[in-house]
Structure formats: C-alpha cells, structure tokens
Design a protein around this motif. Sequence first.
Motif, short mmCIF file in Angstrom:
data_model
loop_
_atom_site.label_atom_id
_atom_site.label_comp_id
_atom_site.label_asym_id
_atom_site.label_seq_id
_atom_site.Cartn_x
_atom_site.Cartn_y
_atom_site.Cartn_z
N ARG A 42 0.67 -1.18 -0.03
CA ARG A 42 0.24 -0.08 0.08
C ARG A 42 1.03 1.28 -0.06
NH1 ARG A 42 -2.85 -2.82 3.71
NH2 ARG A 42 -2.42 -1.38 5.34
N ILE A 43 2.09 1.29 1.00
CA ILE A 43 2.78 2.28 0.79
C ILE A 43 3.65 2.51 -0.44
CG2 ILE A 43 5.00 3.43 2.16
CD1 ILE A 43 4.10 1.70 4.56
N LEU A 48 4.50 5.22 -5.89
CA LEU A 48 4.54 4.95 -7.23
C LEU A 48 3.32 5.78 -7.94
CD1 LEU A 48 5.03 1.44 -7.83
CD2 LEU A 48 6.56 3.28 -8.13
N ALA A 49 2.38 5.99 -7.43
CA ALA A 49 1.15 6.74 -7.98
C ALA A 49 1.20 8.18 -8.16
CB ALA A 49 -0.15 6.27 -7.23
N GLU A 61 1.05 11.99 7.50
CA GLU A 61 -0.05 11.98 6.18
C GLU A 61 0.01 10.85 5.28
OE1 GLU A 61 -0.22 17.28 5.96
OE2 GLU A 61 1.03 15.97 5.09
N LEU A 62 1.24 10.47 5.18
CA LEU A 62 1.27 9.24 4.34
C LEU A 62 0.84 7.99 5.01
CD1 LEU A 62 2.51 7.96 1.53
CD2 LEU A 62 4.83 7.57 2.65
N ALA A 63 1.07 8.07 6.20
CA ALA A 63 0.45 6.66 6.91
C ALA A 63 -1.10 6.89 6.71
CB ALA A 63 1.03 6.91 8.37
N PHE A 76 9.14 0.61 6.03
CA PHE A 76 9.28 0.42 4.58
C PHE A 76 10.54 1.30 3.99
CE2 PHE A 76 8.14 2.50 0.23
CZ PHE A 76 7.82 1.20 -0.29
N CYS A 77 10.74 2.42 4.49
CA CYS A 77 11.77 3.11 3.91
C CYS A 77 13.26 2.35 4.38
CB CYS A 77 11.75 4.61 4.38
SG CYS A 77 10.31 5.35 3.95
N GLN A 78 13.37 1.97 5.48
CA GLN A 78 14.50 1.49 5.89
C GLN A 78 14.78 0.12 5.58
OE1 GLN A 78 14.11 2.05 10.06
NE2 GLN A 78 15.15 4.19 9.96
N ASP A 79 13.81 -0.84 5.56
CA ASP A 79 13.92 -2.23 5.54
C ASP A 79 13.79 -2.63 4.21
OD1 ASP A 79 14.15 -2.36 8.37
OD2 ASP A 79 12.35 -3.34 8.74
N ASN A 80 12.76 -2.12 3.28
CA ASN A 80 12.82 -2.28 2.07
C ASN A 80 13.51 -1.45 1.09
OD1 ASN A 80 10.52 -4.41 1.98
ND2 ASN A 80 9.50 -3.00 3.36
#
Length: 298
Positions: A42-43, A48-49, A61-63, A76-80
């Motif tokens: 989802r994140i 991408l959108a 706000e993104l959350a 998501f930013c760190q691990d992925n």
Amino acid sequence: MARPVPPPVAPDTDARPALALVGTVTARIRALRPSLSPTGARIGDAVLAAPAEIVGLTVSELADRTDTSVGSVVRFCQDNLGLKGFHDLKLRLAAETTPSADAGVQAPGTPTDTVRAVLAAATAGLEQLPGSLDYAVLAEIVRLLRRAERVLVAGVGTSAPIAADAGYRLRMLGVRTEVLTDPHQQHLAARTLGPRGCCLAISHTGQTQETLTALRAATESGAVTIGVTSYLRSPFTELCRHAVVAGAPERHGLEATASRLVHLAVVDILVALLADDDPTAASTAQQLYTDAITAHRV
C-alpha cells in the motif's frame, strides 16, 4: 594444438546473490513490489502513484493516506528501500526528474493515448536502466562469461526470444553457448554444466518453474549462475550468484514488451562489455562469423 582447458570458476565466498540496491526509488519499489507485505504494498503503490505529492507530505500524512502507521512507513523506507528514513525518501523523490510512468495506467483512453502510454513505458524503462545497473556486478559477469568453458542460456515463454538472442550474440564473440528452450533438454544441459560451466538465465517474473529448475540443476553441478530479471526478490534471484535486476512499468497487467526491451538492452550491454574486455578475441570471432554467413548472402 590442443585447446587449453580453462581453470574452474572460483566460487564466491559469499553465496548470496549480488543484488545492490541501486537506481531510482521508484525503480526499486517496482522491483520489490511482488515481494512486499500488504502494508508495504500500500505504501509503495502510493509512492508510485504520485511521487511528487509524497515530497510534500509528512510521515503521518502518508501513513493516513495508506491506512498504515508511522512506524510502518519508516520500516518501509529503511527495511525495504535501504534508506535512512522517510525524509531520505522525500529527498530522493525530489531529485528524480522522470515523471511516474505508472500514473493513470488503468484509465482507458483513446487509441492514441494507449499508443503513447505503451511507448512511454518502453522509453522510461530504457532511460532508467543506467541507474538500475550495478557496474561491479556487470564486470564480474563479463569475467565469468569469458572464463566459462560452456554457457547455457535458459529462458522460456516470453523470455525465450531474449535467451535465443543472447545465445546468438555470445556465440558471435566466441563464447561457447547453447540455447535450449525445451524444458527437459534445458534441465539435462544444466545438470551437465560442471564447475567450468555457466548458466545465464532470463526470467521476467523470476517465478517460472522451468527456469528455476535449470538454475537449481546448474548450481548442483557446480556451475556459476547468472540471471536477468525484473524483480529484486524472487526464487530466481535467490538461485543466482549474480543477477541484473532491470524492468519497466507494465501496462494492463501484461508482461509488457517494455520489460523485454530492457532485458534485450542488458544483453547488448553484456555483449559490448565482452567485446571491450578482449578486443582481439572478439575481432577474431566476429571474422569467423562474417566468413560463415557469407555463404547465406545473395
């Protein structure tokens, strides 16, 4: 004079695939998309959108936009993505000048819109390719291909034409190459490669069973395994000692020609690097090729 036997290809001390996180953030997300958790997907889809909009959002706000949590966004930013955090993500998105090629892909339009969208995806994939490549990995792949006594190029389905082209082009440079699209013959050939052999596999999704079987058989024989694919995390990349991960945005849920064009470009890059690596051998092989095809010209 007997042909000298090349030494066995030395195995890497680290058996993990060489998959450096290079390239743009959006390219990374597309490559990781099939392996993300539902929350991560989802994140990633939100980024991408509308990557330009993300630059103006706070982490909260993104959350809220993705119905996740601040912790999920940061993980998501760190691990992925391998970034320092959400601020790092925003800085990298702001620095990317290529607009998202995925915007509006689901909305039907006129034939003109469709043609432009398909060509835009192909163009975006090729333009993003240089930033997606790990040049140290490319150099190592060239070394392994040059030293290999025998190279099997494996690929089925939409990857079969790319495998055929790769085999043909490598053979033109004097690399002892075979391409077998029949899964049973491919499996058998992979099992007999041995420590001086190399399996170069091509798979868009990285989930094609026949190609995975060939990679496993090549590994069991002691051969080195090299892959070209569109997605970073898959059974395919886990089986490859070295992998080139490069794809393009897809249209209508299809395995688009855009990704195949990118993979063909990767083949071209490897061929060019091989020629540059040993110009004398390349010139000799190309002269033999020219002599051979002369009989087929009118």
